[in-house]
Structure formats: structure tokens, C-alpha cells
Design a protein around this motif. Sequence first.
Motif, short mmCIF file in Angstrom:
data_model
loop_
_atom_site.label_atom_id
_atom_site.label_comp_id
_atom_site.label_asym_id
_atom_site.label_seq_id
_atom_site.Cartn_x
_atom_site.Cartn_y
_atom_site.Cartn_z
N GLU A 1 0.81 -1.23 0.14
CA GLU A 1 0.00 0.08 -0.01
C GLU A 1 0.88 1.22 0.00
O GLU A 1 0.42 2.14 -0.73
CB GLU A 1 -1.00 -0.04 1.26
N ARG B 1 2.06 1.83 -3.47
CA ARG B 1 1.18 2.37 -4.42
C ARG B 1 1.00 3.98 -4.14
O ARG B 1 0.84 4.82 -5.06
CB ARG B 1 -0.38 1.80 -3.93
N HIS C 1 3.76 5.64 -5.90
CA HIS C 1 3.62 5.85 -7.37
C HIS C 1 2.46 6.98 -7.49
O HIS C 1 2.50 7.78 -8.54
CB HIS C 1 2.94 4.49 -7.80
N ASP C 2 1.36 7.00 -6.67
CA ASP C 2 0.47 8.29 -6.89
C ASP C 2 1.25 9.62 -6.39
O ASP C 2 0.81 10.57 -6.99
CB ASP C 2 -0.75 7.97 -6.06
#
Length: 356
Positions: A163, A166, A169-170
Motif C-alpha cells: 500500500e 502504491r 506511485h500516486d
Amino acid sequence: MKEKVGKFWQIIAAAVLFLVSFLGMAGARGINGFADWYGIRIYPLLAGIIGRICGIFSFSVAEFGLYLLMAGIVVYGIRHRKKPVMILKNGVFLVSVLTFFYVINCGINYSRTPLSYTMDLEVRDSSEEELYQLCEFLTGRVIEASETAGDRITDTKAMSFKEAWRLGHDGVKAMEKLGRSYPALGGYYPNPKPVRISWILSVQQLSGIYSPFTVEANFNRKMTPYNIPHTVCHELSHLKGFMREDEANFAGYLACVESDSPEFQYSGYLMGWIYATNALYRENPESYFQLYSRLPPVVMEDLNANSLFWDQYEGKVAETATKVNDTYLKLHQQKDGVKSYGRVVDLMLAYYRFPL
């Protein structure tokens, strides 16, 4: 002669690297425009190459490199304990290499024209009323963002590695979007890396760190989750050569609040709220508590969880790390030291008065 040179090549190479490093820092501080020229023409090429190479790996190269380096030093020292001259020569060479990479990927950039000038922000002294208005605005935004952020970012439990990856990456997407509005922050960004053994950062009271040796943005995945999006964007702004902590905080704030992600908006507005209301508390505690009382329970839980998380790491190590960081920032022309992190409020006030 050749035999002597070959025998002491480490010392010769180290001397050259130290000299180049010294000239780079001296030029950045003493030659008008050199740091800006370097930051625009040379650094992006180096950062792009090193960042892309290290970005291939799904783990923090800086973190694992640190573990390998420590283990290597111990093993090498034991194996060659009877050869102190060799240990000294190789030790000096290693320090010179690290110094060189630090200077070319970080040190020179401390002398660049501040990001606030690039953005045409008018930073000036503000009244208590202006500060209160900013805090009131941020309180409203935090309340709205908390309703749409979802459980993943408002959950006070530590985030999983997957998580956290992620969110990293965002964070790249958020910075790329910001870069389309402000070209100085545009271009390629390698994916930020959550630190596997985040205790190393936690015990130093660090939420993230930029590695100039690998051009990586690393962050603490164990801290309260709402910190992560802002920290990711803060560290990514350093990869663009903007090293001042107040400006990295501001870039992180802008990237988050202008992101399409509700999670990032919540993180940005809440971190902005914390910085701004801390300043308000010093001026008018009553106004601070008035705004604090408006926050919904989920936000109060986040703030309380954050305090509890960092409190458990208070001690001599954290105190020493803070002093070292304070000295480091002052050596790099940030006279306020660790207090410079809080100067983001001046930038937010300037932006609040005249949105760019």
C-alpha cells in the motif's frame, strides 16, 4: 614512479574528488548564477541517469546499500586489521566518493535561487488576522477532505509495504501534474521507495529522506498514514534540486491539494493545517483551540495517533539526530535550522493571498 602511483592510487583519486567537490561548493556559494546554471543544465542529466538506474529496483537502493556498506566495512576491517595503512587509504577513498556524489547531487543545489522566486510568490510579514483566516480556510478543507479520503488514509494503523508503494506511485502522478503548472518541478520522477526497516527513520524522528547517492526519495511507511502522501511529494521535490525544507514542504502541500486523489488532498490539507495552526497557537492559543474543536473525530484520532507514534521514539538518539539535522541545515545557509520546516506557513500565506 608508476609503481608508487599505483600503490597510492586511492589517495590520488581521493584528492582529485575532494578538490572537485570543494570547487563545486565554492563555486555554488561564491560565483553568482553558478548554482542555478548547474541546477538547470547539469544536475537534471545526472539525476535522470542515476534515478532511472536505481528506479529499476523495487526496493530502496540507498537502504540496502547502507546495510551492505556497514557489513562490508566490518568484514574488511576484520580481514585487514593488520594492515592499517591499507584500511586508511581505502577509507579515505570511500569518503571522497561519497562526498563527490553528495556535492553533485545535493550540495550545490542548496545555493540555487529559491523555488518561491521561481513561482513569483510575494513572501512578507503577515498579520495575526491573515494567519487566522488561512487556518480557518484549511480547517474547512480538512473537514471536506476527511469525508472523501476513505479508510485507507484515515486508518491510524501502519501501512503495508504494498500500500505504501502504491502511494509512492500516486505521489509521482501528483508531482508530474504540479510540474505541468510549474516547469521548475516538471520532468521525470523515479518512484519513491518505502523503507523496509522504517525503525531507522523513526528513531531519528524522520518521516522521509532524500538520498543524493542514489537519487531516491525514501519514506517511513510505519508512521501514521496521513503523513505519507505529503512526505512523498516533499522528498520528490528535492529530486528537482530544491533543497530548502520550507519550500519542499510547500511543494509537497501544493502537489497534494492539487492532486486528483482524495487521499493526497487530505494529507496535504491536514499537514498544512498542522503547520499553520502551530503558528497560530504561538500567537493566540484560544483561536487555535476554537478551530481544533471543529475537526471531526476521525481527524482528531489521526492527530492523536501521530503524536503517540513519534512519542515512543523520543530519547537520546532522536535528540542527537535532531541536533545533527539542525547543524546540517544551518551549514547549508538555512539559518533557522530545523525550524525552517515550519517556514512553509509564510509560503502558504503568500499563496493564499494571491493563488498562482
